[in-house]
Motif scaffolding. Structure first.
Motif: not given
Length: 250
Positions: A75-76, A80-85, A65-69
């Motif tokens: 993100h919170d 918009l947080g879950p959609v964009l980040f 897996r790629l490392p998480e960003v």
């Protein structure tokens, strides 16, 4: 990526592989002046067989897996947080690449030269520009981007390798360019339209909606093409020298 444990190295290898294969296309079309459509179709069939040969040992193997960003508090943010980040780094690099290509073509000297070659290779040659060299570099860049797209499918979207897993998505990429009238932002809109409908039909299949699976599977291709055909009112957006062979003696 599987052998080294580094998906980023896998993306790099895919980009290099795509550029090398596109160099063969450049040789056929820019040096031997072969028909571009026939050469592209032949290399597509070659790529399908060659990838099947190389990928036999990787069938069913899950890549690392790629490392998480980590976007921290972004993100919170509600909705918009879950959609964009909440996406992988390759997605954000892809968006940055669209912006960079648009800005490069519009605001830089190299972009102006490339557009001039695409619009009138004879005029560009008369001004002293190396048309074949410029076209070859552009073809290799496109091949590298195609390689990155293929790597994204097998390393992140699925994630595993199976023969024929692209399922014709490359042809959709070609259709997006044509129907978006060579406009980057319209192209990006079409790509997200196709991706969104693809995800929607998968969710509908999972929810057991009473629609034949075959219709759901074909819907992203049909709807994307229909919408882009409606939007593509600019018929003169294609480069004037598109598909035309060039020879210095012409």
């Amino acid at each position: 990526a599987v052998e080294t444990g580094s998906p980023l190295l896998g993306f790099f290898a895919a980009a290099v592989g795509g550029a090398v294969l596109s160099l063969l296309f450049a040789f056929l079309t820019q040096i031997t002046l072969a028909n571009q459509v026939a050469s592209g179709l032949a290399l597509t069939l070659f790529g399908l067989g060659f990838s099947a040969l190389l990928g036999q040992r990787y069938v069913g193997i899950k890549p690392p897996r790629l490392p998480e960003v980590n976007f921290g508090p972004l993100h919170d943010i509600p909705v918009l947080g879950p959609v964009l980040f909440s996406h992988d780094i390759i997605l954000y690099l892809g968006l940055a690449l669209v912006v960079a290509v648009w800005a490069g073509l519009k605001f830089t000297r190299a972009g102006l030269v490339l557009r001039a070659v695409g619009e009138s290779h004879d005029a560009a040659h008369a001004l002293g520009y190396k048309v074949v060299r410029i076209r070859t570099l552009a073809i290799m860049f496109g091949g590298a981007c195609a390689g990155l797209g293929g790597a994204y499918i097998s390393l992140i979207r699925v994630p595993q390798w199976t023969e024929g897993m692209t399922a014709g998505v490359g042809w959709i990429a070609l259709a997006l360019v044509v129907f978006a009238s060579w406009k980057p932002w319209r192209l990006l809109l079409g790509a997200y339209l196709f991706g969104g409908i693809t995800q929607l039909q998968l969710n509908l299949q999972g929810a057991g909606v009473a629609i034949p699976v075959e219709y759901l599977a074909m819907s992203p291709y049909v709807i994307t093409i229909l919408v882009l055909v409606v939007l593509s009112a600019d018929k003169n957006a294609a480069p004037a020298s598109l598909g035309r062979t060039f020879h210095a003696s012409n």
